[in-house]
Design an enzyme around this catalytic site. Sequence first.
Site, PDB file in Angstrom:
ATOM      1  N   SER A  45       0.843  -1.193   0.000  1.00 20.53           N
ATOM      2  CA  SER A  45       0.000   0.000   0.000  1.00 20.53           C
ATOM      3  C   SER A  45       0.884   1.250   0.000  1.00 20.53           C
ATOM      4  CB  SER A  45      -0.958  -0.038   1.190  1.00 20.53           C
ATOM      5  OG  SER A  45      -1.947   0.959   1.078  1.00 20.53           O
TER       6      SER A  45
ATOM      7  N   GLU B 134      -8.842  -3.831  -4.266  1.00 20.18           N
ATOM      8  CA  GLU B 134      -7.998  -3.295  -3.202  1.00 20.18           C
ATOM      9  C   GLU B 134      -8.310  -1.837  -2.870  1.00 20.18           C
ATOM     10  OE1 GLU B 134      -4.218  -2.277  -6.140  1.00 20.18           O
ATOM     11  OE2 GLU B 134      -4.010  -3.720  -4.532  1.00 20.18           O
TER      12      GLU B 134
END
Length: 394
Positions: free
Chosen positions: A254, A369
Amino acid sequence: MSTTVEFLLGSLALASSILGNDSSLPTVDLGYQIHRAISLDETFNTYNFTNIPYAEPPLGPLRFKAPIPPRGRKSEIQDGSIGKICPQANTKWNGIGSLFAAAYATDRLPFNYTQAEETLASSPPRIMDPRVTEDCLVLDVLVPKTVFDEQSKSKGAPVLVWIYGGGYALGDKTMFGSPHELMAATQQGENQGAIWVAMNYRLGAFGFLSGPTLQETGTANAGLHDQRLALEWVQENIHKFGGDPDNVTLMGISAGGGSVMHQITAYGGLKPALFRQAITQSSAFVPNPGTQLQEDAFNNFLSLLNVSSLEEARALDSAALLQIQSSETPTAHLSLNCLIWRVLPWCQLILQGSYSKGISILSSHMSHEGIFFINPRAIDDETLLRQRHRIPHI
């Protein structure tokens, strides 16, 4: 992830491995201090050197600036027994995003946004993690006992350097739990194993303020410079733990994956990379909103502190800044105002060829995601979706 959960994960990761700190555990002389391993995990046969400072505390005149290496030398042996994490930024998307992602994953749509806000409003107030401190620029080194004990017999073990995610606003070096299972996988067959390094870096307003006025006496994206200094620390010191500085793999998820890309494009590739391989997982890309929005966010931050300059903000007690950082304000998630080393974000730098060459990269992503960060009210409204998330019409 809530602060309480982060604290529990970090505590469990440490508590599960500690057998007791005593003089039988090895030490490493780093020049500025001698650091003793805090534990030996007998299950995984791994030494844990924890909370090693890699920079001077970014306090006072060093606040909102690029970090500098540790100065002086401590006379007593250090063991890193005091846990440290950087100040966390409270963001509205953390609470709403968690509820929406859970509803989406279990097919409980449409999502009741109003009810979710009421749920969050009635929740107990967040309790600040006792480990939170501005003096947070520390890292962990986990090294297999055989690697450490037999380092004179080999050229050095491979090194894995981890950058955590959290939207450039949340997280710490232990938030994803223990890496012992991963390290065990590197010790299969005749392999002695790899060394694990994980660093803290500054977040939110402490790490990602930007704008022309700030840059007159401060450093934009100080959190990325923290990461860079930690990588320089690895190059200078990892051989003392049995590691090979020429065989470093940088990895993250991330915002950590995005940080890996920022390090690859750091300085437009004009400075040498400090790693040979990279693993990016769900790399977070933040649009560049332009100089004016960066300046507006900076001025908003100063007004929240009730000061008129960066120098006045540097003179404040930590408690005042921690209160603003942890409050749910538009300024809390200041990663949206990154300059990312240069004016251009990393994707454009790569397209222009302005990045470090010769790095092997493994990239991965998850389906769905982005659900955690989507405005739930825009899920069935394309106009609102494009408006709120800056998606251009093609």
